[in-house]
Design a protein around this motif. Structure first.
Motif, PDB file in Angstrom:
ATOM      1  N   LYS A 126       0.838  -1.199   0.000  1.00  0.00           N
ATOM      2  CA  LYS A 126       0.000   0.000   0.000  1.00  0.00           C
ATOM      3  C   LYS A 126       0.873   1.249   0.000  1.00  0.00           C
ATOM      4  O   LYS A 126       1.875   1.307   0.703  1.00  0.00           O
ATOM      5  CB  LYS A 126      -0.899   0.025   1.236  1.00  0.00           C
ATOM      6  N   THR A 135       0.506   5.635   0.115  1.00  0.00           N
ATOM      7  CA  THR A 135      -0.318   6.833   0.284  1.00  0.00           C
ATOM      8  C   THR A 135       0.441   8.002  -0.307  1.00  0.00           C
ATOM      9  O   THR A 135       1.625   8.190  -0.027  1.00  0.00           O
ATOM     10  CB  THR A 135      -0.632   7.091   1.771  1.00  0.00           C
ATOM     11  N   ILE A 142       0.630  11.931  -0.346  1.00  0.00           N
ATOM     12  CA  ILE A 142       0.223  13.162   0.341  1.00  0.00           C
ATOM     13  C   ILE A 142       0.468  14.305  -0.622  1.00  0.00           C
ATOM     14  O   ILE A 142       1.608  14.617  -0.955  1.00  0.00           O
ATOM     15  CB  ILE A 142       1.016  13.374   1.643  1.00  0.00           C
ATOM     16  N   GLU A 202       1.275   7.645  -9.485  1.00  0.00           N
ATOM     17  CA  GLU A 202       0.222   6.696  -9.114  1.00  0.00           C
ATOM     18  C   GLU A 202       0.089   5.596 -10.159  1.00  0.00           C
ATOM     19  O   GLU A 202       0.002   4.404  -9.829  1.00  0.00           O
ATOM     20  CB  GLU A 202      -1.107   7.413  -8.941  1.00  0.00           C
ATOM     21  N   GLN A 254      -3.640   5.169  -2.131  1.00  0.00           N
ATOM     22  CA  GLN A 254      -4.598   6.054  -1.472  1.00  0.00           C
ATOM     23  C   GLN A 254      -4.047   7.483  -1.542  1.00  0.00           C
ATOM     24  O   GLN A 254      -2.847   7.675  -1.740  1.00  0.00           O
ATOM     25  CB  GLN A 254      -4.774   5.652   0.006  1.00  0.00           C
ATOM     26  N   HIS A 255      -4.930   8.453  -1.321  1.00  0.00           N
ATOM     27  CA  HIS A 255      -4.516   9.862  -1.393  1.00  0.00           C
ATOM     28  C   HIS A 255      -4.943  10.641  -0.157  1.00  0.00           C
ATOM     29  O   HIS A 255      -6.036  10.430   0.364  1.00  0.00           O
ATOM     30  CB  HIS A 255      -5.157  10.556  -2.599  1.00  0.00           C
ATOM     31  N   VAL A 256      -4.069  11.542   0.246  1.00  0.00           N
ATOM     32  CA  VAL A 256      -4.409  12.573   1.223  1.00  0.00           C
ATOM     33  C   VAL A 256      -4.146  13.895   0.506  1.00  0.00           C
ATOM     34  O   VAL A 256      -2.998  14.229   0.207  1.00  0.00           O
ATOM     35  CB  VAL A 256      -3.545  12.492   2.503  1.00  0.00           C
ATOM     36  N   ALA A 258      -7.192  10.835   7.502  1.00  0.00           N
ATOM     37  CA  ALA A 258      -5.962  11.083   6.735  1.00  0.00           C
ATOM     38  C   ALA A 258      -4.779  10.374   7.388  1.00  0.00           C
ATOM     39  O   ALA A 258      -3.974   9.733   6.707  1.00  0.00           O
ATOM     40  CB  ALA A 258      -5.707  12.588   6.624  1.00  0.00           C
ATOM     41  N   LEU A 281      -4.725   6.687   6.698  1.00  0.00           N
ATOM     42  CA  LEU A 281      -4.180   6.352   5.373  1.00  0.00           C
ATOM     43  C   LEU A 281      -2.654   6.320   5.400  1.00  0.00           C
ATOM     44  O   LEU A 281      -2.031   5.452   4.790  1.00  0.00           O
ATOM     45  CB  LEU A 281      -4.677   7.328   4.315  1.00  0.00           C
ATOM     46  N   VAL A 282      -2.069   7.251   6.125  1.00  0.00           N
ATOM     47  CA  VAL A 282      -0.614   7.276   6.255  1.00  0.00           C
ATOM     48  C   VAL A 282      -0.150   6.080   7.086  1.00  0.00           C
ATOM     49  O   VAL A 282       0.785   5.364   6.711  1.00  0.00           O
ATOM     50  CB  VAL A 282      -0.133   8.604   6.880  1.00  0.00           C
ATOM     51  N   ALA A 311      -0.044   2.700   5.270  1.00  0.00           N
ATOM     52  CA  ALA A 311       0.788   2.619   4.063  1.00  0.00           C
ATOM     53  C   ALA A 311       2.141   1.976   4.355  1.00  0.00           C
ATOM     54  O   ALA A 311       2.703   2.149   5.437  1.00  0.00           O
ATOM     55  CB  ALA A 311       0.999   4.014   3.479  1.00  0.00           C
ATOM     56  N   VAL A 359       5.125   6.026   1.299  1.00  0.00           N
ATOM     57  CA  VAL A 359       4.459   7.327   1.281  1.00  0.00           C
ATOM     58  C   VAL A 359       5.189   8.231   0.297  1.00  0.00           C
ATOM     59  O   VAL A 359       6.421   8.351   0.340  1.00  0.00           O
ATOM     60  CB  VAL A 359       4.446   7.988   2.680  1.00  0.00           C
TER      61      VAL A 359
END
Length: 185
Positions: free
Chosen positions: A3, A5, A7, A25, A36-38, A61, A64-65, A68, A71
């Motif tokens: 995974k 993320t 940011i 991505e 995933q996105h923040v 948020a 999600l971090v 992961a 990042v």
């Protein structure tokens, strides 16, 4: 499945940085990552400014971090540093919130004058948050990401190559860490 993320520290939706993030991505997905996105510019401003750790948006948020393996921290460069909105979010990431993760910085600026912004402004903050495996990162200039008449972006071949190389390194390092973590369980 690994995974990642991303940011996004840009306060401006649809900026040139968006094109670089989309490329990263796409490459991560090809490497088998769930992404995933923040988008810090979309987080509630009051929650960021008043450091509301318990805010539902901030908790989501940070989850999600936390979830992961890798990042990507992306930001435009303003006044020789990353954006203030990104800093306010990083202030809300728990202490050691980046421990054990492979980190890839992606910065875009108006000129090469701020080439060292990743090393001098971002990496020390990431280190305080527990990041120990921070890759060199990609710094690009606006002229390498051109808006097209159709409303999209055209990224120079040179920049595409650098992003590919860095995302490949991120994927390889992350997979190695996941492998070794599974052996110790």
């Amino acid at each position: 499945m690994a995974k990642a993320t991303i940011i996004n520290g840009s306060p401006t939706p649809g900026s040139r940085l968006t094109a670089v993030i989309s490329l990263a991505e796409e490459l991560l997905i090809k490497e088998g990552f769930e992404v995933q996105h923040v988008n810090v510019g979309e987080l509630p401003p009051g929650d960021l400014i008043h450091t509301k750790f318990e805010s539902e948006a901030i908790v989501k948020a940070n989850a999600l971090v936390a979830g992961a393996d890798a990042v990507i921290v992306a930001s435009p460069v303003y006044k020789a540093s990353y954006t203030g909105v990104l800093k306010t979010f990083l202030d809300l990431v728990p202490e050691k919130g980046l421990a054990g993760k492979v980190i890839l910085p992606l910065f875009i600026g108006g000129s090469l004058a701020h080439l060292l912004a990743i090393d001098y402004s971002l990496k020390p903050v990431l280190s305080v948050l527990g990041a120990r495996h921070i890759l060199g990162g990609v710094y690009t200039v606006d002229s390498q990401v051109v808006r097209t008449e159709e409303g999209g972006f055209e990224i120079t071949e040179e920049l595409v190559g650098r992003v590919k190389d860095n995302v490949k390194e991120l994927a390889e390092e992350t997979k190695i860490r996941i492998h070794y973590a599974s052996l110790s369980e």
